[in-house]
Write an enzyme that holds these catalytic residues in place. Structure first.
Site, short mmCIF file in Angstrom:
data_model
loop_
_atom_site.label_atom_id
_atom_site.label_comp_id
_atom_site.label_asym_id
_atom_site.label_seq_id
_atom_site.Cartn_x
_atom_site.Cartn_y
_atom_site.Cartn_z
CG HIS A 6 -6.02 1.72 4.80
ND1 HIS A 6 -5.59 2.78 5.56
CD2 HIS A 6 -5.01 0.81 4.80
CE1 HIS A 6 -4.36 2.51 6.00
NE2 HIS A 6 -4.00 1.33 5.55
N GLY A 57 2.69 -0.97 4.31
CA GLY A 57 2.80 0.42 3.88
C GLY A 57 4.26 0.82 3.74
N GLY A 58 4.81 1.39 4.83
CA GLY A 58 6.16 1.97 4.81
C GLY A 58 7.23 1.08 4.18
CG ASN A 95 -1.73 1.21 1.40
OD1 ASN A 95 -1.79 2.05 0.49
ND2 ASN A 95 -2.38 1.35 2.54
CD1 TRP A 96 3.84 1.14 -2.56
CD2 TRP A 96 3.68 1.97 -4.63
NE1 TRP A 96 4.63 0.38 -3.39
CE2 TRP A 96 4.55 0.87 -4.66
CE3 TRP A 96 3.42 2.66 -5.84
CZ2 TRP A 96 5.16 0.44 -5.85
CZ3 TRP A 96 4.03 2.22 -7.00
CH2 TRP A 96 4.89 1.13 -7.00
CE LYS A 97 -0.34 3.32 4.66
NZ LYS A 97 -0.31 3.42 6.11
CD GLU A 150 -3.65 -2.79 7.16
OE1 GLU A 150 -2.47 -2.91 6.79
OE2 GLU A 150 -4.37 -1.84 6.81
CB SER A 153 4.66 -1.81 12.25
OG SER A 153 4.29 -0.46 12.45
N GLY A 191 2.00 2.14 10.83
CA GLY A 191 2.94 3.25 10.74
C GLY A 191 3.62 3.61 12.05
CD GLU A 232 -3.24 5.50 6.52
OE1 GLU A 232 -3.15 5.57 5.29
OE2 GLU A 232 -2.41 4.89 7.24
P1 PGA Z 1 2.55 0.25 7.65
O1 PGA Z 1 1.09 0.46 6.96
O2 PGA Z 1 3.11 -1.02 7.05
O3 PGA Z 1 3.33 1.46 7.25
O4 PGA Z 1 2.32 0.13 9.11
C1 PGA Z 1 0.24 -0.61 6.75
C2 PGA Z 1 -1.04 -0.13 6.10
O5 PGA Z 1 -1.47 1.00 6.37
O6 PGA Z 1 -1.66 -0.86 5.31
#
Ligand code: PGA
Length: 249
Positions: free
Chosen positions: A96, A231-232, A9-11, A168, A210, A174, A98
């Protein structure tokens, strides 16, 4: 053989030019692994580029980070499922953390989106998870079940069987604090039971929050995890390449 799905997930990162360089690097180093799929969720403006770069590789796919539930109309700023399909998407994230906690998406919104994604022929990847205060109050399962019910209750068995779910925990996204494999597995088991009770006998359940090169091996050693949503640690091609190549017994 164990089937695993690695979803990036590149956000709000990685434009088309950077994505081209990223995918070129990735494709040069990643040959298909039996049983493994790797999906990318780039920003909407990058989706078409990534989908084109991945064309011809059945084990790789691109998807949308979010979609509107209407197929078209006056919804400034939104993208529809048909638009995502035309850009090359094969899947879409729904709900998601967010979207829920920054943009106020409700369980009712996720229900509409899951149905729209299925109707448009894409795979919905529904994200659920509790906030820290909910975990501390012992409400993790109640929250996750409410989110599953809100999004999925009433779907026909066949449709439900197409939905992929990601657990999640919000406090893990994050933050550098992942759920332990045992904690994740416990929630996965409850989610699997919920899905099985409604006819989805072989649900795919990912863990997200994470995930990184340090914890991926121990997380995937837990057989309850059918993969990860990252994500990250998915933003650099070299790191992602290593992550998706993690040996699993
Ligand atoms: P993260 O994000 O790996 O940076 O914790 C995961 C996500 O939001 O899907």
């Amino acid at each position: 053989m164990r089937s695993l799905l690695f979803a990036a997930n590149w956000k709000m990162h990685v434009g088309p030019a950077a994505a081209r360089a990223y995918i070129d690097h990735f494709l040069a180093g990643y040959k298909p692994h039996p049983g493994r799929r790797v999906w990318f969720f780039p920003p909407a403006t990058t989706l078409h580029t990534v989908a084109q770069e991945l064309a011809g590789r059945e084990d790789l796919a691109a998807g949308a980070q979010d979609v509107h539930w209407e197929p078209k109309g006056a919804f400034t700023g939104e993208i529809s499922v048909p638009l995502a399909v035309e850009a090359g998407a094969r899947a879409a994230l729904v709900g998601h953390s967010e979207r829920r906690h920054v943009f106020g998406e409700t369980d009712a919104d996720t229900a509409r989106k899951v149905r729209a994604v299925l109707a448009g022929g894409l795979v919905p990847l529904l994200c659920v998870g509790e906030k820290l205060e909910e975990r501390e109050a012992g409400k993790t399962l109640a929250v996750v079940q409410r989110q599953l019910t809100g999004a999925l209750e009433g779907l026909e068995t066949e449709a439900l069987g197409k939905v992929i779910v990601a657990y999640e925990p919000v406090w893990a996204i994050g933050t550098g604090k992942n759920a332990t494999p045992a904690d994740a597995a416990q929630v996965h088991r409850e989610m699997r039971a919920w899905l099985k009770g409604r006819g989805a006998a072989s649900a795919v359940i990912l863990y997200g929050g994470s995930v990184n090169l340090k914890n991926i091996a121990e997380l995937l050693a837990e057989p309850e995890l059918d993969g990860v949503l990252v994500g990250g640690a998915s933003l650099e091609a070299a790191t992602w390449l290593q992550l998706v190549s993690t040996p699993v017994s």
